[in-house]
Design a protein around this motif. Structure first.
Motif, mmCIF file in Angstrom:
data_model
loop_
_atom_site.group_PDB
_atom_site.id
_atom_site.type_symbol
_atom_site.label_atom_id
_atom_site.label_comp_id
_atom_site.label_asym_id
_atom_site.label_seq_id
_atom_site.Cartn_x
_atom_site.Cartn_y
_atom_site.Cartn_z
ATOM 1 N N LYS A 154 -31.676 34.775 -28.101
ATOM 2 C CA LYS A 154 -30.550 34.854 -27.087
ATOM 3 C C LYS A 154 -29.530 33.924 -27.243
ATOM 4 O O LYS A 154 -28.200 33.860 -26.412
ATOM 5 N N GLY A 155 -29.763 32.915 -28.298
ATOM 6 C CA GLY A 155 -28.607 31.793 -28.536
ATOM 7 C C GLY A 155 -27.487 32.405 -29.331
ATOM 8 O O GLY A 155 -27.227 33.387 -29.447
ATOM 9 N N PHE A 156 -26.943 31.563 -30.070
ATOM 10 C CA PHE A 156 -25.879 31.565 -31.149
ATOM 11 C C PHE A 156 -26.330 31.361 -32.373
ATOM 12 O O PHE A 156 -26.771 30.367 -32.724
ATOM 13 N N VAL A 157 -25.457 31.987 -33.341
ATOM 14 C CA VAL A 157 -25.749 31.629 -34.965
ATOM 15 C C VAL A 157 -24.391 31.051 -35.187
ATOM 16 O O VAL A 157 -23.301 31.479 -35.117
ATOM 17 N N VAL A 158 -24.812 29.967 -36.042
ATOM 18 C CA VAL A 158 -23.787 29.201 -36.618
ATOM 19 C C VAL A 158 -23.902 29.269 -38.069
ATOM 20 O O VAL A 158 -24.859 29.399 -38.590
ATOM 21 N N THR A 159 -22.549 29.320 -38.791
ATOM 22 C CA THR A 159 -22.820 29.531 -40.484
ATOM 23 C C THR A 159 -23.283 28.300 -41.132
ATOM 24 O O THR A 159 -23.194 27.034 -40.154
ATOM 25 N N ASP A 160 -23.891 27.974 -42.205
ATOM 26 C CA ASP A 160 -23.840 26.655 -42.841
ATOM 27 C C ASP A 160 -22.536 26.375 -43.450
ATOM 28 O O ASP A 160 -21.579 27.380 -43.089
ATOM 29 N N TYR A 161 -22.201 25.370 -43.905
ATOM 30 C CA TYR A 161 -20.929 24.725 -44.279
ATOM 31 C C TYR A 161 -20.213 25.722 -45.375
ATOM 32 O O TYR A 161 -20.477 25.779 -46.567
ATOM 33 N N THR A 162 -19.150 26.293 -44.744
ATOM 34 C CA THR A 162 -18.390 27.319 -45.573
ATOM 35 C C THR A 162 -18.931 28.371 -46.094
ATOM 36 O O THR A 162 -18.507 29.042 -46.948
ATOM 37 N N ALA A 163 -20.072 28.612 -45.490
ATOM 38 C CA ALA A 163 -20.896 29.751 -45.822
ATOM 39 C C ALA A 163 -20.176 31.182 -46.000
ATOM 40 O O ALA A 163 -20.317 32.170 -46.579
ATOM 41 N N ILE A 164 -19.292 31.325 -45.075
ATOM 42 C CA ILE A 164 -18.441 32.611 -44.930
ATOM 43 C C ILE A 164 -17.384 32.783 -46.142
ATOM 44 O O ILE A 164 -17.518 33.642 -47.277
ATOM 45 N N ASN A 224 -14.631 28.539 -33.792
ATOM 46 C CA ASN A 224 -14.324 27.662 -34.975
ATOM 47 C C ASN A 224 -15.022 26.200 -34.897
ATOM 48 O O ASN A 224 -14.948 25.672 -33.858
ATOM 49 N N LEU A 225 -15.636 25.794 -36.045
ATOM 50 C CA LEU A 225 -16.339 24.721 -35.931
ATOM 51 C C LEU A 225 -15.958 23.588 -37.112
ATOM 52 O O LEU A 225 -16.534 23.715 -37.884
ATOM 53 N N PRO A 226 -14.912 22.892 -37.091
ATOM 54 C CA PRO A 226 -14.514 22.026 -38.101
ATOM 55 C C PRO A 226 -15.059 20.542 -37.974
ATOM 56 O O PRO A 226 -15.922 20.433 -37.079
ATOM 57 N N VAL A 227 -15.053 20.324 -39.108
ATOM 58 C CA VAL A 227 -15.979 18.918 -39.541
ATOM 59 C C VAL A 227 -14.890 17.910 -39.097
ATOM 60 O O VAL A 227 -13.515 17.766 -39.450
ATOM 61 N N MET A 228 -15.523 16.593 -38.714
ATOM 62 C CA MET A 228 -14.597 15.403 -38.489
ATOM 63 C C MET A 228 -15.601 14.310 -38.700
ATOM 64 O O MET A 228 -16.621 14.287 -38.143
ATOM 65 N N ASP A 250 -18.192 29.598 -37.260
ATOM 66 C CA ASP A 250 -17.774 29.692 -38.426
ATOM 67 C C ASP A 250 -17.678 28.088 -38.857
ATOM 68 O O ASP A 250 -16.659 27.295 -38.128
ATOM 69 N N MET A 251 -18.553 27.382 -39.599
ATOM 70 C CA MET A 251 -18.680 25.980 -39.920
ATOM 71 C C MET A 251 -17.664 25.730 -40.927
ATOM 72 O O MET A 251 -17.874 26.113 -42.168
ATOM 73 N N VAL A 252 -16.547 25.000 -40.588
ATOM 74 C CA VAL A 252 -15.566 24.722 -41.601
ATOM 75 C C VAL A 252 -14.554 25.498 -42.350
ATOM 76 O O VAL A 252 -13.311 25.054 -42.463
ATOM 77 N N GLY A 253 -14.986 26.515 -42.529
ATOM 78 C CA GLY A 253 -14.238 27.538 -43.685
ATOM 79 C C GLY A 253 -13.039 28.235 -42.959
ATOM 80 O O GLY A 253 -12.100 28.614 -43.667
#
Ligand code: GLC
Length: 734
Positions: free
Chosen positions: A255-265, A22-26, A291-294
């Motif tokens: 080998k790294g990780f994938v983050v979504t764009d802003y509320t892309a889910i 989980n990646l919230p914005v602040m 998951d960015m923000v969503g």
């Protein structure tokens, strides 16, 4: 690392593993619509893996302490930010940076950005953005590296190395941060140049063109990837298993990780492929880790696990990759590694950093026209600086400058400082940015340059008076900083109307006029190119742009920028790009219209200014190409060389470009493709021989079955100072 992470995960609950995703914005920076609430408590409850848009070692430390001292597992947080082209020291927008064709400069800019951002608590940059774009209506063309795959790949590599460091030295200092290549994938191919619009193209075009720069970033060791908003093959990238797992991980070995764009889910509900629980499960199973923000992961994955829609292994895989990133960054050894409150004053916005930014900015400007050597300007006499962008400090840094300072020098201030005391600089606003205040407001994203209450005529009359008292006019016109960037598509890409009217009146005064063009995208400049004697495209040059423009206008720096996107004559030509196919009905050389040929009734096929184009205050000539051999064998190599001469009176830099054409293939091949370049510096009168090594590997492409092959046959090699003015020769691959 494996043992540490496995041990840690063996002690984590399911909820705590989901919390890492989980990646919230602040923080006070806004880069999207939705916001998150109650973040501190979520951190305490182990429901947060990272935060973004928070700046400052104290604020970051405050949040990190909650995670490390008050949560059960005490797992440190990642702190991300859109560090796109610098931090407080702002470099030219990425499209401008690409026009330097100077990979050392590109890498240096990322290094300095990482040093400044890390001093402020940031350990993760949502950069480089390397989406190929061939449609200048799309505002985010400003943020990328232009239309070419090869150059985009070189820039991706330079940026990743600049942010992270190289190989084993990566992440070994607290001035190195994790990069995040974006927006994976193909976001720049949005139909009609309308942001977030549908993307649809063949796999063969993806592999041979649009995917190349992301692949280059992965090969350079980028630590993370950001999924894009658009769909691909009818499935949004954020739920596209082929894209996120088959290609990214299985074929490229990421080998790294994938983050979504802003509320892309969450937005996949609007895309129409299911409710929040469904799209969250699809995203995880596709290969999304964060998951960015969503908060789709946070609020639905437990239920999906209970219902068998995702597995424990899916969740463990995502959690492991995020914990590995934190391990690589050294956050488990020292969660406060980036929280040194002594660093900002030592490392941020320093004279050294700004001096580098000023030099790089002066290398990014592209001289589009310079009749009768009107430029450089003499440092004597009176100069009228006129236009809505002449005294607009906030405008200088361009889009995606979230950490820029408000007090950067405007153009007028920069010219006054660089002109010396023999020059009198007069200023007049001349016009507002646009006639329509609503358009100006939509294109400002809160960064309004201010509208003058006087009428268009009053403003213009004042400008004409100032012009009449001067020897030369510098017209500072174009787009404002946020006319490009996210959600800033334009259907008409000309200089706004009221400014064109002002420019026409300034030309009527008979004074020599230099157009200093501020823009984040190629604009349609057909009448300007016919009527204005000198045009210097300064893009948005960053925090030191005011000084850098003075350096170039007065000739202290000889411009060397070369375009990395084609400038169309009108919107009707779009998409327009240099590495196009020949078609079955190509125009004959020198013709602009032939019935039953691929052309228009009302305009030529060529762009106004082509890829690779840019003038200098001096001139260069190229010898014919000399080839070491005319046949290249599978194990062999061939050297192509030219001698370049500076035939003018000024020292200058030239970008020598190498293009290759595969004359016949099992699939159609572009009429030319950039395969190399070298930026050289020549003193007036000096000559230099430039050599390019051509190998069979360079001739490979993805064929109809997506196999990466080269095919024997004839090839044309072209070398020159832009994609149209080239010398050529032929060789064969045996
Ligand atoms: C924005 C942009 C992306 C950025 C992210 C976080 O919507 O698409 O480039 O990194 O959100 O600000």
């Amino acid at each position: 690392m494996d043992k540490f992470v496995a041990n840690l995960m063996s002690r984590m609950t399911l909820e705590e593993k989901i919390g890492q995703l989980n990646l919230p914005v602040m923080g006070e920076i806004t880069t999207g619509e939705a916001q998150n609430s109650d973040v501190a408590n979520k951190i305490r409850n182990g429901q947060v893996g990272g935060l973004f848009n928070l700046r400052g070692p104290e604020k970051v430390k405050e949040m990190q302490q909650i995670a490390v001292e008050e949560s059960r597992m005490k797992i440190p947080l990642l702190f991300g930010l859109d560090v796109i082209h610098g931090y407080e020291t702002v470099f030219p927008i990425p499209l401008a940076l690409s026009c330097t064709w100077n990979m050392q400069a590109v890498e240096r800019s990322a290094q300095i950005a990482a040093k400044e951002a890390s001093a402020d608590g940031i350990c993760w940059a949502f950069s480089p953005m390397v989406d190929i774009a061939r449609d200048p209506r799309w505002g985010r063309i400003a943020e990328g590296a232009g239309e070419d795959p090869y150059l985009g790949g070189q820039i991706a590599k330079a940026m990743v190395q600049g942010y992270q460091g190289v190989g084993d030295s990566a992440f070994t200092s607290n001035a190195q941060i994790m990069a995040c290549v974006k927006h994976y994938a193909l976001y720049g191919a949005a139909e009609a140049g309308r942001d977030y619009n549908t993307v649809d193209m063949s796999r063969i075009r993806m592999y041979n063109e649009y995917l190349y720069p992301y692949h280059a970033a992965v090969e350079a060791g980028v630590g993370s990837v950001m999924s894009s908003f658009n769909e691909i093959d009818g499935v949004p990238a954020t739920a596209n298993h082929w894209l996120m797992t088959d290609v990214l991980r299985d074929q490229w070995g990421f080998k790294g990780f994938v983050v979504t764009d802003y509320t892309a889910i969450n937005e996949m509900v609007a895309h129409g492929i299911g409710d929040l629980q469904t799209v969250s499960a699809r995203a995880l199973k596709a290969g999304i880790d964060m998951d960015m923000v969503g908060e789709g992961f946070l609020t639905t994955l437990k239920k999906s696990l209970d219902e068998g829609k995702v597995t424990k292994a899916d969740i463990d895989q995502a959690c492991r990759l995020i914990l590995e990133a934190k391990y690589k960054l050294g956050l488990f050894d020292n969660p406060y590694k980036f929280c040194d409150s002594e660093r900002p004053k030592k490392d941020i916005y320093t004279p050294e950093n700004r001096a580098v930014a000023r030099k790089i900015a002066s290398e990014s400007f592209v001289l589009l026209k310079n009749d009768n050597n009107l430029l450089p300007l003499s440092k004597k006499g009176t100069i009228a600086v006129i236009g809505p962008l002449a005294d607009a400090r906030s405008n200088m840094v361009g889009t995606w400058s979230v950490a820029s300072r408000p007090d950067v020098k405007s153009l007028v201030e920069g010219l006054k400082e660089t002109a010396g005391d023999q020059v009198k600089i007069n200023y007049a606003k001349g016009s507002n940015l646009t006639t329509d205040p609503v358009l100006e407001e939509h294109g400002a994203f809160g960064r309004l340059i201010g509208r003058d209450k006087r009428t268009e005529e009053e403003l213009r009359n004042e400008a004409l008076r100032v012009a009449s008292q001067s020897d030369v006019v510098v017209a500072a016109l174009g787009e404002s900083a946020e006319f490009t960037g996210e959600s800033s598509s334009r259907s008409d890409i000309s200089i706004p109307d009221v400014q064109q009217r002002l420019l026409k009146e300034l030309l009527k005064t008979g004074k020599p006029v230099v157009l200093v063009l501020f823009t984040g995208r190629p604009l349609t400049l057909t009448w300007e190119n016919e009527s204005v004697p000198a045009i210097l495209n300064v893009w948005f040059g960053g925090s030191e742009a005011g000084l850098a423009i003075g350096d170039v206008l007065f000739g202290d720096v000889n411009p060397s920028g070369k375009l990395t996107t084609s400038f169309p004559r009108n919107v009707g030509q779009i998409p327009i790009y240099y590495n196009h196919k020949n078609t079955g009905r190509p125009l004959e050389k020198g013709q602009w219209f032939q019935k039953f040929r691929s052309n228009y009734l009302d305009v030529v096929n060529e762009p106004l200014y082509p890829f690779g184009y840019g003038l200098s205050y001096t001139s260069f000539t190229y010898s014919d190409i000399r080839l070491s051999v005319s046949d290249l064998t599978e194990k062999g190599e061939l050297t192509a060389e030219v001698t370049v001469t500076n035939t003018g009176k000024r020292d200058g830099a030239e970008v020598v470009q190498l293009y290759i054409r595969d004359m016949v293939g099992s699939v159609t091949r572009p009429v030319k493709e950039l395969k190399g370049f070298e930026k050289i510096f020549l003193k007036a009168g000096e000559s230099k021989t430039v050599q390019f090594k051509i190998t069979p590997e360079m001739l490979k492409f993805y064929n109809y079955d997506l196999q990466y092959v080269n095919e024997p046959g004839d090839f044309q090699v072209m070398i020159g100072g832009d994609s149209e003015q080239v010398k050529s020769a032929t060789f064969a691959l045996k």
